[in-house]
Scaffold this active site. Structure first.
Site, short mmCIF file in Angstrom:
data_model
loop_
_atom_site.label_atom_id
_atom_site.label_comp_id
_atom_site.label_asym_id
_atom_site.label_seq_id
_atom_site.Cartn_x
_atom_site.Cartn_y
_atom_site.Cartn_z
N THR A 950 48.58 39.27 45.30
CA THR A 950 48.26 39.87 46.60
C THR A 950 48.62 38.98 47.78
O THR A 950 48.95 39.48 48.86
CB THR A 950 46.75 40.21 46.68
OG1 THR A 950 45.99 39.02 46.45
CG2 THR A 950 46.38 41.26 45.65
N CYS A 951 48.56 37.66 47.60
CA CYS A 951 48.85 36.78 48.74
C CYS A 951 50.30 36.89 49.17
O CYS A 951 50.65 36.57 50.30
CB CYS A 951 48.50 35.34 48.41
SG CYS A 951 49.35 34.69 46.96
N HIS A 952 51.19 37.34 48.24
CA HIS A 952 52.61 37.49 48.56
C HIS A 952 53.05 38.96 48.53
O HIS A 952 54.24 39.23 48.65
CB HIS A 952 53.47 36.68 47.60
CG HIS A 952 53.22 35.20 47.68
ND1 HIS A 952 53.59 34.44 48.76
CD2 HIS A 952 52.61 34.36 46.80
CE1 HIS A 952 53.23 33.18 48.54
NE2 HIS A 952 52.64 33.10 47.37
#
Length: 983
Positions: A950-952
């Site tokens: 999710t962070c990317h």
């Protein structure tokens, strides 16, 4: 012809070849062969001007003096209590001493004086460029300098009146007055009898506006010993001060501390008024009558009686004057009265331009443009006018219907069409406009007073942007810099008036102000992005943007038709891109390149400082720039705040750790660890925010109350949990903001307004409670003529009965108080009833994030940053998706994936967004901000689910054998528990 009456004096005042005619009531007249051009009467002297020659008669012994003049031809004479002052045609001021020698007044040799006035022991002089000079005694502050300033034999400049276009000056016994071109009256000095008209008896040491005379169209003012009289354009007389001899004309012998109309003269259309020591004279041009009132103990009232007279009575001149003469000037001395007559010629009412300050008009500009005058003369004129704030502030007045007399804190009195036309003419001639710019820059702007005495001085700040607007290049920039500095130097009261003027400007003019400072700001930002570090540029940029922010707030408050987009400077985005590049270079640079690192760090600090200054004035930032600034700031965070949590005790663990570390949260990057695996991943943080807010806002938490539709929440009025939990709730919201996390915060816009100190409205209450809001709107809009409604100021909210007006229990709602009722209702629900709880929440919120970052957003934007939106545009998501590895847009697996995606239900698509981003809603910048990347997942089995980082926003997608398997696995991944264990 000269008529006079009062105490006995030398027959005919010793005027050459004068034959004295005696009339009734002690009135005499004299018609000297050489006409009297001007005269004045003081306490001890009477002075005359004939053919430019001066003679002065000492009243006590009747001795006549002939001042020793050189080549000066005298235009005006003023006799004060202690001496005589002369004004020559060239504008020189001469002082006559006891030996009859006249010498120039030192300090005014280079000034062109147009008016002079004398009191008992002080004198005043007004110059052609609108400056006021004073000298003499200052015991009571009559010089208008400041408290503690002693008297002076040399001239002193009254700096507080700089920029005020003066029309007239007057000196009394120990007090002084000036009158502006738009009828504003300033007084100072002795006030023992209320002669300043300020409502008290306190002396004033600086010029003070007589507010009760504002908008009275005052055109003339005269000071007596301890009283004052003013004349309005319509012929109305106001008097105030000492009334012990009836000199106020109010049919009484009492003092008046406020200006009061002389009602006995009402309707007479008085044309002149003059005050003596203790009596007053007025004249009516239409009837050629003179009225007198006050002290007549020496016969100075001209009624044949030695009395005090408190009402105006006509002075009978029939035996000494015929109808072929008209009154030119009235003079009232200490114990004498004079009337100077002229033969009627038909043009007597024309004003004398030599007595007025220099102003710009059409004829002057036309002469300059046409070149009828020599360039040397034109340059002199430009220098005189454009170096004087008073001259410019007195120009371009709206004279139609006497509108400029309405000048006030809300009305500037300018004729905007005239200003525009005049400056357009000047701009067409490059030589002219260059000279104007030079004078404005070198002389006018440096002379501006940051503490103006009156609102007329602020017209200049409306005129100059229109002048600057037509310039180009460096000229424009330099003048804008100087103007910006002067605007920001204004004292708070003057700045507030200027903002009011802005709010009343025509749309075109207000937009021009915005355009001017926005364009110059954009140019400086462009230079910052490409030039070397320059602190001067940064300083000027901040000033420009501060003014834009001032105008922006004015537009919001006044509901002007100028949108937020008119203020946005898109070049800021480029500045943020440069900063982002520097940050990335620093992160990627090897530490052995020390010199380059130091240079980049210096650049980073430079840009950070500039942007931090600008972000405190957020009107120039578009939403993308604000979010980009936040992103850059997050990238630069050095510290990390770790939360170690049990999945099964989420709230308990985070509350305990937040309370223990509440002083160390602001500006830190949050890291979440779960005791079950202790892995540090961005997924943990997003899952934490997702689930902790679900728990906080759930009914079981008892923190909030829901609206009727169960769609929004608000703070309860009755606490069901410990108050400190609201503090911790606020901390969690602040952490979410600081970590760019979109959370489930189902609050109405009112919450975000309150965090930004914006007052919530009825529409905000209506969002939370549509039924109640609609009812209150109905009450406001109810049009039937019913005095009382079947509604009371007693309401029930959250199970509690409340009196909205405790001072009057049981108060009924009427047509007259319904607005008050609705305001109190809204205020109670959104403010008073939740004040204690909200303040705890707010304290926690700002304990975890920087206030300046929050305040750069509008309330709607702040809600979007924290909560996101529901504008799900799946086509944009598909368009912005990129592919890595062996994947490409036409890859069979990718084609199948999008076919499956298009067949998902709306809720399943929202679930996929949560799966790939960690957020349930769309970020504030819209779906275009979601940049999904898809890459093939290798080393998998057909039972393997798609994975998301999710962070990317990265999707690892297995290459399934068929579309049906892909559909099943995508739906299973969407519905999979997101890392949280079940009991």
């Amino acid at each position: 012809m000269l008529c006079y009456w009062g105490a006995q004096v030398r027959e005919g005042f010793g005027l050459v070849l004068a034959k004295v005619k005696h009339g009734d009531y002690g009135i005499r007249s004299v018609c000297p062969k050489s006409a009297v051009q001007d005269m004045s009467a003081g306490g001890s002297f009477v002075g005359f001007i004939q053919d430019g020659k001066v003679s002065v008669l000492r009243l006590r012994d009747g001795k006549r003096k002939q001042p020793k003049l050189k080549k000066d031809k005298i235009r005006l004479i003023v006799c004060g209590g202690a001496g005589t002052v002369l004004l020559a045609y060239g504008g020189r001021v001469l002082i006559m001493d006891q030996s009859n020698v006249c010498s120039p007044l030192r300090g005014l040799e280079s000034s062109q004086v147009i008016q002079i006035a004398c009191g008992d022991q002080h004198s005043m002089a007004l110059t052609k460029d609108g400056q006021l000079f004073v000298w003499g005694d200052n015991t009571h502050g009559q010089l208008g300098l400041k408290i503690g300033q002693t008297g002076s034999l040399s001239v002193q400049h009254v700096k507080s009146l700089c920029g005020i276009p003066l029309a007239q000056i007057s000196a009394g016994g120990d007090h002084s007055f000036v009158l502006s071109l738009s009828g504003v009256v300033f007084g100072w000095g002795k006030n023992s009898a209320g002669q300043l008209g300020l409502g008290d008896t306190t002396d004033r040491h600086v010029p003070t506006v007589v507010n009760s005379l504002n908008r009275k169209k005052t055109v003339s003012i005269s000071c007596g010993g301890e009283h004052t009289a003013t004349l309005s354009k319509g012929g109305t007389v106001f008097t105030f001060g000492s009334g012990g001899f009836g000199q106020l004309g109010h049919n009484s012998f009492t003092d008046e501390h406020h200006p009061r109309v002389v009602f006995e003269l009402w309707g007479s259309k008085v044309s002149q008024v003059t005050c003596g020591r203790r009596h007053t004279l007025v004249s009516v041009e239409s009837s050629n009558l003179i009225y007198s009132f006050g002290c007549g103990m020496q016969g100075q009232l001209g009624n044949g009686e030695m009395i005090k007279q408190s009402v105006p009575f006509p002075v009978d001149l029939s035996t000494v004057c015929d109808h072929a003469h008209m009154i030119k000037k009235l003079i009232a001395g200490e114990n004498h009265s004079f009337a100077l007559f002229l033969k009627k010629l038909g043009n007597e009412s024309k004003p004398n331009p030599s007595r007025g300050i220099l102003t710009v008009d059409d004829r002057m500009i036309d002469r300059w443009v046409s070149g009828r005058d020599l360039w040397k003369v034109i340059k002199m004129d430009i220098n005189k006018v454009f170096s004087s704030a008073a001259s410019l502030n007195g120009s371009f007045l709206k004279t139609s219907c006497d509108e400029h007399y309405q000048t006030s804190e809300e009305h500037c009195g300018l004729d905007f069409d005239l200003v525009k036309a005049s400056f357009a003419k000047l701009s067409e001639n490059e030589r002219l406009i260059s000279e104007v710019v030079k004078v404005v820059q070198q002389r006018l702007l440096p002379s501006l007073n940051s503490n103006p005495a009156g609102v007329e001085a602020l017209r200049l700040y409306l005129l100059l942007p229109e002048l600057i607007r037509g310039l180009q290049g460096q000229q424009r920039t330099e003048l804008t810099k100087a103007l910006a500095s002067k605007i920001l130097d204004l004292n708070p009261a003057a700045s507030k008036v200027l903002e009011m003027y802005w709010s009343k400007l025509p749309d075109e003019w207000l937009k021009n102000v915005v355009y001017l400072f926005r364009k110059e700001s954009a140019m400086l930002i462009g230079r910052i992005a490409v030039d070397k570090l320059d602190s001067d540029i940064a300083t000027h940029l901040t000033k420009f943007v501060r003014i834009l922010e001032m105008v922006y707030q004015v537009c919001r408050s006044a509901h002007r038709d100028i949108t937020k987009s008119d203020f946005i400077i898109h070049e800021v985005n480029g500045l943020l891109d440069v900063l982002q590049t520097i940050i990335e270079d620093l992160n990627n640079m090897s530490f052995n390149l020390t010199g380059q690192i130091q240079e980049l760090v210096a650049q980073q600090n430079y840009y950070n400082t500039i942007l931090k200054n600008l972000i405190s004035l957020p009107c120039i930032f578009n939403l993308e720039a604000k979010c980009s600034y936040m992103k850059n700031r997050v990238w630069q965070l050095q510290g990390c705040f770790p939360l170690t949590l049990r999945r099964t005790a989420l709230l308990e663990d985070c509350f305990c750790q937040l309370m223990a570390n509440q002083q160390h949260l602001r500006g830190l990057w949050l890291a979440v660890f779960y005791t079950e695996d202790m892995r540090k991943t961005d997924v943990n943080k997003r899952d934490f925010f997702l689930n902790v807010f679900k728990e906080l806002c759930a009914p079981e938490s008892q923190l909030l109350m829901d609206n009727d539709n169960k769609t929004l929440s608000w703070f309860p009025t009755k606490l069901r949990v410990e108050k400190e939990k609201y503090f911790l709730f606020g901390i969690l919201c602040g952490l979410a903001f600081n970590n760019n996390s979109v959370v489930n915060l189902p609050f109405p816009l009112a919450l975000f307004k309150k965090l930004l100190n914006v007052k919530p409205s009825l529409e905000d209450l209506r969002e939370f409670s549509p039924v109640l809001g609609k009812s209150l709107r109905y009450i406001l809009d109810y049009s039937d003529d019913v005095k009382e409604m079947d509604t009371y100021f007693t309401i029930e909210w959250d199970g509690t009965e409340v009196e909205l007006d405790p001072a009057e229990p049981g108060k009924k709602v009427t047509n007259y108080n319904r607005t008050e009722f609705v305001d109190k209702y809204v205020d109670y629900i959104l403010n008073k009833s939740v004040e204690e709880v909200f303040e705890e929440f707010k304290r926690g919120f700002f304990n975890a994030c920087d206030r300046f970052l929050v305040e750069m957003f509008e309330p709607e934007e702040l809600r979007g940053v924290l909560v996101g939106n529901e504008e799900y545009d799946w086509d944009i998501l598909k368009k912005n998706t990129t592919y890595e590895g062996s994947f490409y847009a036409e890859h069979p697996t990718i084609i199948s994936f999008w076919e499956v995606f298009d067949e998902l239900t709306p809720n399943e698509k929202k679930g996929f967004l949560l799966f790939i981003t960690g957020f349930e809603k769309v970020p504030i910048l819209g779906m275009s901000a979601v940049k999904m990347r898809v890459r093939p997942l290798f080393n998998f089995t057909q039972d393997h689910l798609p994975e998301a980082l999710t962070c990317h926003t990265l999707l690892d997608l297995p290459v399934y054998q068929n579309k049906e398997t892909l559909r099943a696995k995508v739906i299973e991944a969407i519905n999979h528990k997101r890392g949280f264990w079940e009991e």
